[in-house]
Design a protein around this motif. Structure first.
Motif, PDB file in Angstrom:
ATOM      1  N   ASP A 143     -17.540  22.820 147.619  1.00  0.00           N
ATOM      2  CA  ASP A 143     -18.018  22.670 146.166  1.00  0.00           C
ATOM      3  C   ASP A 143     -18.432  24.166 145.488  1.00  0.00           C
ATOM      4  O   ASP A 143     -18.631  25.138 146.430  1.00  0.00           O
ATOM      5  CB  ASP A 143     -19.386  21.750 146.345  1.00  0.00           C
ATOM      6  N   GLN A 144     -18.604  24.027 144.418  1.00  0.00           N
ATOM      7  CA  GLN A 144     -18.450  25.548 143.635  1.00  0.00           C
ATOM      8  C   GLN A 144     -19.906  26.123 143.791  1.00  0.00           C
ATOM      9  O   GLN A 144     -20.129  27.274 143.539  1.00  0.00           O
ATOM     10  CB  GLN A 144     -18.076  25.475 142.503  1.00  0.00           C
ATOM     11  N   ILE A 158      -9.249  31.754 148.755  1.00  0.00           N
ATOM     12  CA  ILE A 158      -9.590  31.568 147.428  1.00  0.00           C
ATOM     13  C   ILE A 158      -9.182  30.260 146.926  1.00  0.00           C
ATOM     14  O   ILE A 158      -9.902  29.288 146.344  1.00  0.00           O
ATOM     15  CB  ILE A 158      -9.375  32.552 146.511  1.00  0.00           C
ATOM     16  N   VAL A 159      -7.995  29.866 147.050  1.00  0.00           N
ATOM     17  CA  VAL A 159      -7.029  28.799 146.472  1.00  0.00           C
ATOM     18  C   VAL A 159      -7.860  27.458 147.244  1.00  0.00           C
ATOM     19  O   VAL A 159      -8.315  26.421 146.826  1.00  0.00           O
ATOM     20  CB  VAL A 159      -5.694  28.952 146.752  1.00  0.00           C
ATOM     21  N   LEU A 160      -7.752  27.541 148.749  1.00  0.00           N
ATOM     22  CA  LEU A 160      -8.376  26.587 149.589  1.00  0.00           C
ATOM     23  C   LEU A 160      -9.759  26.331 149.184  1.00  0.00           C
ATOM     24  O   LEU A 160     -10.041  24.980 149.064  1.00  0.00           O
ATOM     25  CB  LEU A 160      -8.072  26.627 150.473  1.00  0.00           C
ATOM     26  N   VAL A 204     -15.567  30.824 142.295  1.00  0.00           N
ATOM     27  CA  VAL A 204     -14.443  31.670 142.285  1.00  0.00           C
ATOM     28  C   VAL A 204     -14.378  31.977 140.615  1.00  0.00           C
ATOM     29  O   VAL A 204     -14.308  31.041 139.577  1.00  0.00           O
ATOM     30  CB  VAL A 204     -13.341  30.673 142.529  1.00  0.00           C
ATOM     31  N   ASN A 205     -14.220  33.070 140.355  1.00  0.00           N
ATOM     32  CA  ASN A 205     -14.224  33.546 139.044  1.00  0.00           C
ATOM     33  C   ASN A 205     -13.149  34.510 138.553  1.00  0.00           C
ATOM     34  O   ASN A 205     -12.449  34.828 139.623  1.00  0.00           O
ATOM     35  CB  ASN A 205     -15.670  34.154 138.473  1.00  0.00           C
ATOM     36  N   GLY A 241      -9.879  40.728 142.500  1.00  0.00           N
ATOM     37  CA  GLY A 241     -10.268  41.269 143.869  1.00  0.00           C
ATOM     38  C   GLY A 241      -8.900  40.775 144.721  1.00  0.00           C
ATOM     39  O   GLY A 241      -8.384  41.546 145.497  1.00  0.00           O
ATOM     40  N   GLY A 242      -8.810  39.432 144.880  1.00  0.00           N
ATOM     41  CA  GLY A 242      -7.434  39.067 145.882  1.00  0.00           C
ATOM     42  C   GLY A 242      -6.335  39.535 145.254  1.00  0.00           C
ATOM     43  O   GLY A 242      -5.479  39.955 146.190  1.00  0.00           O
TER      44      GLY A 242
END
Length: 154
Positions: A126-127, A118-120, A132-133, A139-140
């Protein structure tokens, strides 16, 4: 237009993802059983990768007409080679861990890759490909919590 699902709409089930989860769930058990009789986890990795190379080679040959005449860019090759190095090292580390640590712990700790992805993805993709919301972060976070519970409170 809303993104909600009504009763008349079909819910898309990610079958490939569910099959992947099932197969990843079974493989550590088989790996652990096989490692009991191998002198080194590296032998297990070598056997597994050899079988995979032949299986993927057969699939590529069978489906060759789909790709014939469709070139791919040089960047694709470099990204895939980089991914292959990381997958190879991760596979080796996983087999070493499965040889020395309980399967549930190895599997739980490997799920810690989710928050790292998620972070990487925020920096490397690109979004439009990865959105990522707060739901993704939640969830992570639940995955991290589950990994910690399985690792330290088993």
């Amino acid at each position: 237009m809303h993104n909600t699902t009504t009763l008349n709409q079909k819910v898309q089930i990610p079958w490939a993802g569910l099959i992947t989860a099932f197969l990843w769930a079974i493989s550590p058990i088989f790996i652990r059983l096989g490692l009991d009789e191998l002198p080194s986890p590296l032998w297990g990795v070598a056997i597994g990768l050899t079988v995979n190379v032949f299986a993927y080679g057969i699939l590529l040959w069978v489906r060759r007409s789909q790709w014939r005449g469709k070139p791919f860019g040089g960047n694709a090759l470099w990204w895939q080679l980089a991914a292959a190095v990381f997958v190879g090292l991760a596979t080796w580390a996983r087999w070493i861990a499965l040889d020395t640590v309980p399967v549930a712990v190895v599997t739980a700790l490997s799920r810690l890759s989710v928050p790292l992805v998620i972070v990487l993805s925020l920096f490397m993709l690109d979004q439009k490909h990865e959105r990522v919301n707060w739901k993704v972060w939640m969830g992570g976070g639940l995955i991290v919590a589950g990994a910690l519970v399985l690792t330290f409170f088993r």
